[in-house]
Scaffold this motif. Structure first.
Motif, PDB file in Angstrom:
ATOM      1  N   PRO A  48     -21.145 -32.293  97.709  1.00 25.16           N
ATOM      2  CA  PRO A  48     -21.349 -33.183  96.554  1.00 25.16           C
ATOM      3  C   PRO A  48     -22.210 -32.493  95.495  1.00 25.16           C
ATOM      4  CG  PRO A  48     -21.778 -34.347  98.611  1.00 25.16           C
ATOM      5  CD  PRO A  48     -21.615 -32.890  98.953  1.00 25.16           C
ATOM      6  N   SER A  49     -21.816 -32.648  94.237  1.00 27.28           N
ATOM      7  CA  SER A  49     -22.544 -32.029  93.129  1.00 27.28           C
ATOM      8  C   SER A  49     -22.153 -32.747  91.846  1.00 27.28           C
ATOM      9  CB  SER A  49     -22.170 -30.538  93.031  1.00 27.28           C
ATOM     10  OG  SER A  49     -20.792 -30.403  92.708  1.00 27.28           O
ATOM     11  N   THR A  50     -22.591 -32.224  90.715  1.00 31.09           N
ATOM     12  CA  THR A  50     -22.167 -32.812  89.439  1.00 31.09           C
ATOM     13  C   THR A  50     -20.682 -32.575  89.224  1.00 31.09           C
ATOM     14  OG1 THR A  50     -22.837 -30.799  88.276  1.00 31.09           O
ATOM     15  CG2 THR A  50     -24.428 -32.607  88.354  1.00 31.09           C
ATOM     16  N   LYS A  51     -20.109 -31.577  89.870  1.00 30.66           N
ATOM     17  CA  LYS A  51     -18.678 -31.258  89.756  1.00 30.66           C
ATOM     18  C   LYS A  51     -17.841 -32.083  90.728  1.00 30.66           C
ATOM     19  CE  LYS A  51     -15.280 -27.992  88.953  1.00 30.66           C
ATOM     20  NZ  LYS A  51     -14.663 -28.103  87.662  1.00 30.66           N
ATOM     21  N   TYR A  52     -18.299 -32.185  91.985  1.00 36.78           N
ATOM     22  CA  TYR A  52     -17.539 -32.853  93.036  1.00 36.78           C
ATOM     23  C   TYR A  52     -18.240 -34.115  93.524  1.00 36.78           C
ATOM     24  CZ  TYR A  52     -15.254 -28.293  93.298  1.00 36.78           C
ATOM     25  OH  TYR A  52     -14.601 -27.128  93.002  1.00 36.78           O
ATOM     26  N   GLU A  53     -17.488 -35.191  93.571  1.00 33.75           N
ATOM     27  CA  GLU A  53     -17.992 -36.463  94.079  1.00 33.75           C
ATOM     28  C   GLU A  53     -17.044 -36.916  95.183  1.00 33.75           C
ATOM     29  OE1 GLU A  53     -18.788 -40.907  92.202  1.00 33.75           O
ATOM     30  OE2 GLU A  53     -18.329 -39.232  90.873  1.00 33.75           O
ATOM     31  N   MET A  54     -17.588 -37.270  96.338  1.00 32.20           N
ATOM     32  CA  MET A  54     -16.771 -37.692  97.469  1.00 32.20           C
ATOM     33  C   MET A  54     -17.068 -39.147  97.803  1.00 32.20           C
ATOM     34  SD  MET A  54     -17.939 -34.441  97.786  1.00 32.20           S
ATOM     35  CE  MET A  54     -17.392 -32.800  98.140  1.00 32.20           C
ATOM     36  N   LYS A  55     -15.997 -39.893  98.100  1.00 29.87           N
ATOM     37  CA  LYS A  55     -16.149 -41.297  98.480  1.00 29.87           C
ATOM     38  C   LYS A  55     -15.201 -41.606  99.627  1.00 29.87           C
ATOM     39  CE  LYS A  55     -17.213 -42.996  93.839  1.00 29.87           C
ATOM     40  NZ  LYS A  55     -16.849 -43.969  92.803  1.00 29.87           N
ATOM     41  N   VAL A  56     -15.623 -42.518 100.493  1.00 26.84           N
ATOM     42  CA  VAL A  56     -14.746 -43.072 101.516  1.00 26.84           C
ATOM     43  C   VAL A  56     -14.872 -44.581 101.389  1.00 26.84           C
ATOM     44  CG1 VAL A  56     -14.232 -43.274 103.974  1.00 26.84           C
ATOM     45  CG2 VAL A  56     -15.044 -41.098 103.062  1.00 26.84           C
ATOM     46  N   LYS A  57     -13.741 -45.229 101.132  1.00 26.37           N
ATOM     47  CA  LYS A  57     -13.690 -46.684 101.017  1.00 26.37           C
ATOM     48  C   LYS A  57     -12.717 -47.193 102.071  1.00 26.37           C
ATOM     49  CE  LYS A  57     -14.206 -46.306  96.020  1.00 26.37           C
ATOM     50  NZ  LYS A  57     -13.512 -46.438  94.741  1.00 26.37           N
ATOM     51  N   GLY A  58     -13.251 -47.653 103.196  1.00 26.82           N
ATOM     52  CA  GLY A  58     -12.375 -48.073 104.278  1.00 26.82           C
ATOM     53  C   GLY A  58     -11.599 -46.885 104.797  1.00 26.82           C
ATOM     54  N   SER A  59     -10.265 -46.944 104.695  1.00 28.73           N
ATOM     55  CA  SER A  59      -9.430 -45.846 105.201  1.00 28.73           C
ATOM     56  C   SER A  59      -8.967 -44.903 104.095  1.00 28.73           C
ATOM     57  CB  SER A  59      -8.217 -46.427 105.942  1.00 28.73           C
ATOM     58  OG  SER A  59      -7.422 -47.181 105.054  1.00 28.73           O
ATOM     59  N   VAL A  60      -9.525 -45.045 102.889  1.00 26.55           N
ATOM     60  CA  VAL A  60      -9.137 -44.175 101.772  1.00 26.55           C
ATOM     61  C   VAL A  60     -10.289 -43.231 101.432  1.00 26.55           C
ATOM     62  CG1 VAL A  60      -8.427 -44.093  99.352  1.00 26.55           C
ATOM     63  CG2 VAL A  60      -7.532 -45.890 100.838  1.00 26.55           C
ATOM     64  N   ALA A  61      -9.990 -41.929 101.467  1.00 25.14           N
ATOM     65  CA  ALA A  61     -10.981 -40.910 101.104  1.00 25.14           C
ATOM     66  C   ALA A  61     -10.624 -40.381  99.720  1.00 25.14           C
ATOM     67  CB  ALA A  61     -10.962 -39.777 102.123  1.00 25.14           C
ATOM     68  N   GLU A  62     -11.633 -40.215  98.862  1.00 22.99           N
ATOM     69  CA  GLU A  62     -11.417 -39.724  97.499  1.00 22.99           C
ATOM     70  C   GLU A  62     -12.291 -38.521  97.205  1.00 22.99           C
ATOM     71  OE1 GLU A  62     -10.328 -43.657  94.855  1.00 22.99           O
ATOM     72  OE2 GLU A  62     -12.373 -42.907  94.798  1.00 22.99           O
ATOM     73  N   LEU A  63     -11.721 -37.575  96.477  1.00 18.53           N
ATOM     74  CA  LEU A  63     -12.471 -36.451  95.909  1.00 18.53           C
ATOM     75  C   LEU A  63     -12.308 -36.559  94.416  1.00 18.53           C
ATOM     76  CD1 LEU A  63     -14.006 -33.745  96.001  1.00 18.53           C
ATOM     77  CD2 LEU A  63     -11.772 -32.614  96.108  1.00 18.53           C
ATOM     78  N   ILE A  64     -13.417 -36.691  93.703  1.00 17.86           N
ATOM     79  CA  ILE A  64     -13.402 -36.784  92.256  1.00 17.86           C
ATOM     80  C   ILE A  64     -13.932 -35.458  91.721  1.00 17.86           C
ATOM     81  CG2 ILE A  64     -14.283 -38.052  90.243  1.00 17.86           C
ATOM     82  CD1 ILE A  64     -14.715 -40.411  92.327  1.00 17.86           C
ATOM     83  N   ILE A  65     -13.112 -34.806  90.901  1.00 21.29           N
ATOM     84  CA  ILE A  65     -13.487 -33.514  90.322  1.00 21.29           C
ATOM     85  C   ILE A  65     -13.746 -33.723  88.851  1.00 21.29           C
ATOM     86  CG2 ILE A  65     -12.800 -31.113  89.962  1.00 21.29           C
ATOM     87  CD1 ILE A  65     -10.769 -31.509  92.273  1.00 21.29           C
ATOM     88  N   HIS A  66     -14.979 -33.491  88.428  1.00 20.86           N
ATOM     89  CA  HIS A  66     -15.379 -33.648  87.019  1.00 20.86           C
ATOM     90  C   HIS A  66     -15.268 -32.310  86.310  1.00 20.86           C
ATOM     91  CE1 HIS A  66     -16.947 -37.670  87.861  1.00 20.86           C
ATOM     92  NE2 HIS A  66     -17.497 -37.167  88.965  1.00 20.86           N
ATOM     93  N   GLY A  67     -14.969 -32.340  85.016  1.00 25.64           N
ATOM     94  CA  GLY A  67     -14.906 -31.107  84.221  1.00 25.64           C
ATOM     95  C   GLY A  67     -13.870 -30.144  84.758  1.00 25.64           C
ATOM     96  N   VAL A  68     -12.664 -30.643  84.972  1.00 24.11           N
ATOM     97  CA  VAL A  68     -11.592 -29.843  85.562  1.00 24.11           C
ATOM     98  C   VAL A  68     -11.321 -28.593  84.726  1.00 24.11           C
ATOM     99  CG1 VAL A  68      -9.111 -29.851  86.072  1.00 24.11           C
ATOM    100  CG2 VAL A  68     -10.517 -31.818  86.685  1.00 24.11           C
ATOM    101  N   GLU A  69     -11.135 -27.475  85.424  1.00 28.12           N
ATOM    102  CA  GLU A  69     -10.801 -26.208  84.776  1.00 28.12           C
ATOM    103  C   GLU A  69      -9.696 -25.525  85.587  1.00 28.12           C
ATOM    104  OE1 GLU A  69     -14.625 -24.368  84.514  1.00 28.12           O
ATOM    105  OE2 GLU A  69     -14.979 -24.528  86.642  1.00 28.12           O
TER     106      GLU A  69
END
Length: 92
Positions: A67-88
């Motif tokens: 986890p960082s300012t670039k990568y955010e990870m979440k798990v909501k029940g059975s769904v896992a998410e990776l959020i990538i900020h400032g995509v390059e």
């Protein structure tokens, strides 16, 4: 990677992988799909796993993403998410 409309686009491919860490086997109910976003934008990758709230580890090229300012990870029940900020382009 592509150029559509008037801005640069970055396609985040499924080369990024997710591993679930649990005692019982955790299976993918819905696997990762490619995501397209503009350079500098935000991309959200998600997958559905067979066990709700199981610990998930996201990797890119064998390296565990933290986890960082670039990568955010979440798990909501059975769904896992990776959020990538400032995509390059290097994110694909």
């Amino acid at each position: 990677k592509g150029n559509t409309r008037s801005g640069k686009c970055v396609i985040i491919s499924c080369l990024t992988s997710v591993s679930a860490i649990a005692v019982k086997p955790v299976l993918f109910k819905e696997e990762l799909k490619n995501v397209e976003t503009k350079e500098g934008g935000t991309a959200i990758l998600h997958c559905e796993i067979s066990k709700a709230d199981a610990p998930v580890e996201w990797r890119k090229g064998g390296k565990v993403l933290e986890p960082s300012t670039k990568y955010e990870m979440k798990v909501k029940g059975s769904v896992a998410e990776l959020i990538i900020h400032g995509v390059e382009p290097g994110d694909s």
